[in-house]
Scaffold this motif. Structure first.
Motif, PDB file in Angstrom:
ATOM      1  N   GLU A  35       1.938  -5.497  10.689  1.00  0.00           N
ATOM      2  CA  GLU A  35       2.577  -4.452  11.492  1.00  0.00           C
ATOM      3  C   GLU A  35       2.705  -3.174  10.667  1.00  0.00           C
ATOM      4  O   GLU A  35       3.787  -2.740  10.293  1.00  0.00           O
ATOM      5  N   VAL A  36       1.570  -2.572  10.427  1.00  0.00           N
ATOM      6  CA  VAL A  36       1.446  -1.486   9.460  1.00  0.00           C
ATOM      7  C   VAL A  36       2.419  -0.350   9.754  1.00  0.00           C
ATOM      8  O   VAL A  36       2.472   0.167  10.868  1.00  0.00           O
ATOM      9  N   THR A  37       3.190   0.020   8.742  1.00  0.00           N
ATOM     10  CA  THR A  37       4.048   1.192   8.830  1.00  0.00           C
ATOM     11  C   THR A  37       3.404   2.312   8.019  1.00  0.00           C
ATOM     12  O   THR A  37       3.385   2.278   6.786  1.00  0.00           O
ATOM     13  N   ILE A  38       2.823   3.281   8.708  1.00  0.00           N
ATOM     14  CA  ILE A  38       2.141   4.381   8.042  1.00  0.00           C
ATOM     15  C   ILE A  38       3.163   5.497   7.797  1.00  0.00           C
ATOM     16  O   ILE A  38       3.725   6.055   8.737  1.00  0.00           O
ATOM     17  N   PRO A  39       3.437   5.791   6.545  1.00  0.00           N
ATOM     18  CA  PRO A  39       4.487   6.778   6.245  1.00  0.00           C
ATOM     19  C   PRO A  39       4.112   8.180   6.692  1.00  0.00           C
ATOM     20  O   PRO A  39       2.933   8.537   6.766  1.00  0.00           O
ATOM     21  N   LYS A  40       5.129   8.960   6.982  1.00  0.00           N
ATOM     22  CA  LYS A  40       4.941  10.358   7.321  1.00  0.00           C
ATOM     23  C   LYS A  40       5.366  11.213   6.138  1.00  0.00           C
ATOM     24  O   LYS A  40       6.136  10.791   5.285  1.00  0.00           O
TER      25      LYS A  40
ATOM     26  N   VAL B 257      -3.011   6.887   2.268  1.00  0.00           N
ATOM     27  CA  VAL B 257      -4.429   7.129   2.539  1.00  0.00           C
ATOM     28  C   VAL B 257      -5.257   6.925   1.275  1.00  0.00           C
ATOM     29  O   VAL B 257      -6.333   6.316   1.310  1.00  0.00           O
ATOM     30  N   ASP B 258      -4.767   7.419   0.146  1.00  0.00           N
ATOM     31  CA  ASP B 258      -5.490   7.236  -1.116  1.00  0.00           C
ATOM     32  C   ASP B 258      -5.702   5.761  -1.433  1.00  0.00           C
ATOM     33  O   ASP B 258      -6.771   5.359  -1.904  1.00  0.00           O
ATOM     34  N   ASP B 259      -4.679   4.946  -1.166  1.00  0.00           N
ATOM     35  CA  ASP B 259      -4.787   3.524  -1.466  1.00  0.00           C
ATOM     36  C   ASP B 259      -5.761   2.832  -0.518  1.00  0.00           C
ATOM     37  O   ASP B 259      -6.504   1.930  -0.932  1.00  0.00           O
ATOM     38  N   LEU B 260      -5.772   3.242   0.746  1.00  0.00           N
ATOM     39  CA  LEU B 260      -6.762   2.688   1.668  1.00  0.00           C
ATOM     40  C   LEU B 260      -8.172   3.005   1.186  1.00  0.00           C
ATOM     41  O   LEU B 260      -9.080   2.157   1.247  1.00  0.00           O
TER      42      LEU B 260
ATOM     43  N   MET C 127      -8.058   7.334   8.996  1.00  0.00           N
ATOM     44  CA  MET C 127      -7.704   7.704   7.624  1.00  0.00           C
ATOM     45  C   MET C 127      -8.796   7.319   6.625  1.00  0.00           C
ATOM     46  O   MET C 127      -9.069   8.060   5.674  1.00  0.00           O
ATOM     47  N   ALA C 128      -9.381   6.143   6.833  1.00  0.00           N
ATOM     48  CA  ALA C 128     -10.374   5.619   5.886  1.00  0.00           C
ATOM     49  C   ALA C 128     -11.528   5.014   6.688  1.00  0.00           C
ATOM     50  O   ALA C 128     -11.591   3.789   6.863  1.00  0.00           O
ATOM     51  N   PRO C 129     -12.440   5.839   7.194  1.00  0.00           N
ATOM     52  CA  PRO C 129     -13.497   5.345   8.082  1.00  0.00           C
ATOM     53  C   PRO C 129     -14.392   4.287   7.458  1.00  0.00           C
ATOM     54  O   PRO C 129     -14.972   3.465   8.178  1.00  0.00           O
ATOM     55  N   ASP C 130     -14.524   4.290   6.129  1.00  0.00           N
ATOM     56  CA  ASP C 130     -15.415   3.328   5.467  1.00  0.00           C
ATOM     57  C   ASP C 130     -14.747   1.987   5.174  1.00  0.00           C
ATOM     58  O   ASP C 130     -15.396   1.069   4.673  1.00  0.00           O
TER      59      ASP C 130
ATOM     60  N   VAL D  39       0.843  -1.193   0.000  1.00  0.00           N
ATOM     61  CA  VAL D  39       0.000   0.000   0.000  1.00  0.00           C
ATOM     62  C   VAL D  39       0.881   1.246   0.000  1.00  0.00           C
ATOM     63  O   VAL D  39       1.905   1.305   0.676  1.00  0.00           O
ATOM     64  N   GLY D  40       0.471   2.243  -0.783  1.00  0.00           N
ATOM     65  CA  GLY D  40       1.194   3.513  -0.824  1.00  0.00           C
ATOM     66  C   GLY D  40       2.267   3.604  -1.885  1.00  0.00           C
ATOM     67  O   GLY D  40       2.899   4.649  -2.041  1.00  0.00           O
ATOM     68  N   LYS D  41       2.464   2.527  -2.653  1.00  0.00           N
ATOM     69  CA  LYS D  41       3.475   2.524  -3.706  1.00  0.00           C
ATOM     70  C   LYS D  41       2.863   2.996  -5.029  1.00  0.00           C
ATOM     71  O   LYS D  41       1.663   2.838  -5.256  1.00  0.00           O
TER      72      LYS D  41
END
Length: 256
Positions: free
Chosen positions: A127-132, A140-143, A171-174, A102-104
């Motif tokens: 073990e999600v690594t959420i980028p800064k 977030v867009d990919d989620l 980030m993605a409530p839905d 995700v995020g690539k």
């Protein structure tokens, strides 16, 4: 076919036979492929051998298992296709949770490709690594892409991933999120109250589910077979999430 159909078949079965069920977490792989496998490692002798659907069917058919969801542990992109190719000849596979980064930049096109197969039901994140910084927006867009397709994220890890799930839901409530491999091994020392406290906030959020898929424990090198040993933790999970948001998976063949 949906849970309603399974419930109807269970009512018809009566007490003489197990209720039809779907195992929501298994792995299939073949170390004998020319390219081998990235997981499991060779030193895990119990696991490092061919594990394909036919063996799973042999083991579980007497237990009433009528379907299984494969969860991909391999980070190799083309292994997503390999599992779906295996599924063509193995109708026991009713769903697939893939493995993509995700995020690539390539994520959107990869998701479009694999989600074209109706078996593809979401992604596994460990073990999600959420980028800064700049990378966070792409993440977030990919989620949201997953949520728009009504797909699922299976989050794999231990107690620290609960904070990851909270961030993902903000980030993605839905987005539908499944917390895998409960009850966590680390919580055995703390007991049911610690489990309840850690999950209380998440249980209030919509579209958050739990997967009870790490149940068996060993004490003194022996498998604990007394159900009462497991009851406090399982009761805590059930009271928080109930029958509509708690699902079961064997984690075969890791369960071996």
């Amino acid at each position: 076919s949906g849970p309603g159909v399974l419930h109807g078949r269970c009512a018809e079965a009566g007490s003489a036979r197990p209720c039809p069920s779907i195992d929501t977490h298994i792995h299939v792989y073949d170390p004998k492929r020319p390219q081998g496998v990235p997981w499991p490692p060779k030193n895990l002798e119990v696991l490092y051998s061919t594990h394909l659907p036919a063996r799973f069917v042999t083991l579980t058919e007497p237990l009433g298992v009528v379907g299984a969801v494969v969860v991909e542990a391999s980070p190799w992109v083309e292994d997503n296709q390999w599992v779906m190719d295996v599924a063509k000849d193995n109708p026991i596979i009713v769903g697939f949770i893939g493995n993509l980064e995700v995020g690539k930049p390539q994520f959107a096109s990869q998701l479009k490709r694999f989600a074209a197969n109706p078996l593809f039901r979401g992604l596994r994140l460990r073990e999600v690594t959420i980028p800064k910084g700049p990378g966070e927006a792409s993440f977030v867009d990919d989620l949201k892409r997953l949520a728009d397709r009504q797909l699922t994220v299976d989050v794999v890890g231990d107690t620290p991933i609960l904070a990851d799930v909270l961030r993902i839901k903000k980030m993605a409530p839905d987005l539908r999120v499944v917390i895998d491999h409960l009850p966590f091994q680390a919580w055995d020392k703390d007991g049911a109250p610690a489990m309840r406290n850690a999950l209380q906030e998440l249980a209030q959020l919509p579209k958050v589910y739990i997967k009870i898929s790490d149940v068996p424990r060993q004490v003194g090198g022996h498998l604990v077979e007394d159900p009462e040993f497991y009851r406090p933790g399982l009761d805590a999970l059930w009271s928080l999430f109930g029958p509509d948001r708690a699902i079961y998976g064997s984690n075969w063949p890791v369960s071996d």
